[in-house]
Each structure stands twice: as structure tokens, then as C-alpha cells.
Write a protein that holds these residues in place. Sequence first.
Motif, PDB file in Angstrom:
ATOM      1  N   THR A 197       0.823  -1.206   0.000  1.00 60.00           N
ATOM      2  CA  THR A 197       0.000   0.000   0.000  1.00 60.00           C
ATOM      3  C   THR A 197       0.862   1.262   0.000  1.00 60.00           C
ATOM      4  O   THR A 197       0.569   2.225  -0.709  1.00 60.00           O
TER       5      THR A 197
ATOM      6  N   SER B  71      -7.309  -2.077   1.031  1.00 54.68           N
ATOM      7  CA  SER B  71      -8.241  -3.205   0.937  1.00 54.68           C
ATOM      8  C   SER B  71      -8.040  -3.980  -0.362  1.00 54.68           C
ATOM      9  O   SER B  71      -8.065  -5.218  -0.364  1.00 54.68           O
TER      10      SER B  71
ATOM     11  N   PHE C  36      -7.180   3.979   1.964  1.00 50.98           N
ATOM     12  CA  PHE C  36      -7.926   2.852   2.517  1.00 50.98           C
ATOM     13  C   PHE C  36      -8.394   1.897   1.418  1.00 50.98           C
ATOM     14  O   PHE C  36      -8.286   0.671   1.559  1.00 50.98           O
TER      15      PHE C  36
ATOM     16  N   THR D 282      -9.066   8.297   2.315  1.00 54.16           N
ATOM     17  CA  THR D 282     -10.077   7.447   1.679  1.00 54.16           C
ATOM     18  C   THR D 282      -9.474   6.634   0.547  1.00 54.16           C
ATOM     19  O   THR D 282      -9.697   5.416   0.435  1.00 54.16           O
TER      20      THR D 282
END
Length: 281
Positions: free
Chosen positions: A119, A214, A210, A207
Motif C-alpha cells: 500500500t 483493501s 484505505f 479514503t
Amino acid sequence: MKRCSPPQGECSQRCYNIFVLETVCVAWFSLEFTLRFIQTQSKCSFLRTPLNVIDVVAILPYYVSLIVDSVSVGGKSAGSGNNYLEKVGLVLRVLRALRIFYVMRLARHSLGLQTLGLTVRRCTREFGLLLLFLCVAMALFSPLVFLAESELGAKQEFTSIPGSYWWAVISMTTVGYGDMVPRSIPGQVVAFSSILSGILLMAFPVTSIFHTFSRSYLELKEEQIRALRQKPDSQDSTKSQSSEDSQETDGYRAEAAATSAQRRKSMAARRAAEIRAAMKS
């Protein structure tokens, strides 16, 4: 970790035990890294892998610290200057701080840490935007709170604009240590605005981060499941290949037995024909 001579007290005994434990761990890590380095085919690509670089950074400080310790002991016995020993001590402290990279070795076996690293690698632009928003808001609210507190405040806790940057950072990130607090009403209004804007500005890039986290977690989870499925599939393929080979060998044996039986029948028919021809003659 200071290398201790034979223990003479409680503190030295504790240091010696920790040094022995660290030596065992570093020896195991070194053996593992050496075996993986010998086994790999491409040495250059192996050394360029991020996890292998972390292994090197985590292992080398132990050996370098041993060398520097021996050099420092020799310098003390030779009576060298204190400046050299201070520099050596600084190098040792930096190298010992690098041993925290041992924790990063857990990324080999932790799906969560692998997802976090993936990430961070994918969201460099979002992290840059987050830092940019924070810096712009910090440059905006720090002079405002300094002006409000220095002109209208009863207590001057904000002595300078660069000193107000710290207050702006901890306020916008909703940490709020309380070491610097605006006392006047205009200063409190500026503080409220900075806290509210910090929540809003930090929510925009978070946002996207995130969603990337995921998505990366699902991808790594699917790869892990796929790798687990490939192992029994490979075992089943080897079993099917062995069964096919056995069936082929059985077929070959049956064909050989049939051909030999036909040859025997033809030879027996020829002998019977020869005997009949001899009896007629």
C-alpha cells in the motif's frame, strides 16, 4: 548492546545474557541468509530484493559493532584521544539503533505487513498530497495563532511563528498534547478552525489509501490461496502421470503377450500343414 567481559555483578550478568541471546539470533539469521544466497540462481536480483536488503541492514550492525568494539578497546589501551572514542561511541549507537530492522523480517510471514508495504508503494502520490495539505494548512494557521496570542492573549505561550508550527501539527492531526494552548478567544477560534480543517483535509487522501489497502489485501490473499491450491494440484498431476505411465506399461505388456500368442498359433499352423503335406507325399 554493549559487549561485556565476564560478568562481575547483576548488571554485567544481564548484559552478558542478552549478548549471548543476540549472538545466537544473529548466527541463525546469518546462516539462513547465507544458505538462501547460495541456493539462489541470480545473485544480483537476490541482493536487490527489499526484504533481503532489510536482512543485510539488520545483520551487519552486529558484526560492525564487534569490530568497532575491538578497535575502541585497542584505542583505549594505546591511549588515543577522547574525540576518537566519542566518534566511535556515536557510530556504535547508530548501528545498534539499526537493529530495529529485525522487526521487518516478520514481513516474510505476515500478510498484514506485506499489505502495508504494498500500500505504501502504491500510494506514494496520496501520501505526498497528504503532506502537502498538512504543510499548507500549517503555514496558514501558525501565523494566525501567533498573531492572535501575541496581540490579544493574556499569556504568551506562542513565542515565535516556527514554534507555532508544532502546535499546528498536533492540532490538525487531533493529537493535542496540551503543551501549547491558546488562551484568548481569537486564538481559540483559530484553533477550532485548524482542528476542523485538519480533519477534513486528512480525510480526502486517507479514503483513497484505505481503498488501495483493501484492494492490496484482497490481491495478496488471492495469491496466497492460489499458491496453496497449486501444491495439491502438483501432487495430483504427479499421481495422474504415474497412473498413466503404469497404464501405458500394462498396455504394452498386453500387446506383447497378444503378438507372442499369434506367433505361436501361426507357427503351430505351419507345422501342422508341413506334417500333412509330408503324410500325403
